[in-house]
Design a protein around this motif. Sequence first.
Motif, short mmCIF file in Angstrom:
data_model
loop_
_atom_site.label_atom_id
_atom_site.label_comp_id
_atom_site.label_asym_id
_atom_site.label_seq_id
_atom_site.Cartn_x
_atom_site.Cartn_y
_atom_site.Cartn_z
N PHE A 84 -125.74 -44.01 -50.98
CA PHE A 84 -125.01 -45.13 -52.14
C PHE A 84 -124.00 -45.73 -51.63
N LYS A 85 -123.38 -45.11 -50.34
CA LYS A 85 -122.40 -46.13 -49.61
C LYS A 85 -122.91 -47.14 -48.74
N CYS A 86 -124.15 -47.05 -48.23
CA CYS A 86 -124.93 -47.94 -47.35
C CYS A 86 -125.15 -49.13 -48.38
N MET A 87 -125.83 -48.71 -49.60
CA MET A 87 -126.26 -49.59 -50.50
C MET A 87 -125.19 -50.32 -51.37
N GLU A 88 -123.79 -49.84 -51.41
CA GLU A 88 -122.61 -50.58 -51.42
C GLU A 88 -122.20 -51.70 -50.57
N ASN A 89 -122.45 -51.40 -49.08
CA ASN A 89 -122.30 -52.38 -48.28
C ASN A 89 -123.22 -53.41 -48.53
N ILE A 90 -124.66 -53.19 -48.78
CA ILE A 90 -125.52 -54.35 -48.83
C ILE A 90 -125.24 -55.00 -50.10
N ASN A 91 -124.77 -54.39 -51.05
CA ASN A 91 -124.39 -55.26 -52.21
C ASN A 91 -123.06 -56.04 -52.22
N ALA A 92 -122.12 -55.28 -51.45
CA ALA A 92 -121.13 -56.23 -51.23
C ALA A 92 -121.49 -57.67 -50.24
N PHE A 93 -122.17 -57.41 -49.17
CA PHE A 93 -122.76 -58.40 -48.48
C PHE A 93 -123.53 -59.55 -49.48
#
Length: 187
Positions: A84-93
């Motif tokens: 979920f932290k990695c997907m947060e990064n992708i979403n922030a991008f």
Amino acid sequence: MAEYRANKSGINADAQARINSKYNDNIGQEILEWIKVLTGEPANTSGDADNVYEVLKDGTLLCKLVNAIEEGSVKKINQSTMAFKCMENINAFLEAAKKLGVPPQETFQTIDLWEKQNLYSVLICLQSLGRKAGNYGKPSIGPKEADRNVRNFSEEQLKSGQNVISLQYGTNKGQQSGITFGNRRQM
């Protein structure tokens, strides 16, 4: 992650194969080399799908990329490897890319990258971001974006177009013999 999913079969496998066939190694390499120019990473700029996935899957490099284009675009980059932290990064991008001018139809869904479902759409998004980077004084990639070409017509020019009969309404010019409509009347 993608390696824990069951393999697709039937029509789903055909659809996934069609999506995967659109992926282009040369474009992937061009994008990774452009990212390396802006951020200094990654070490391996091979454009094959597996390398692009491994380099981008946690989203940290994507966040560094938009921060290199415009400082402070992503406030917090998660260094954790939790899903979920990695997907947060992708979403922030993705949110930062939209603010930088990437049209929503050229972005991708988080799951496309995280589960390696559609890397082609990831490349499209990064190419679009590469075109927009030129607006911020950074090196750009891909075809140059078109300039605006506004045309101003006078009222007289606009009204003169109403006097022209379009060919969609038919014409009385030329030969019209042999043209029939519907069935002939049977007597």
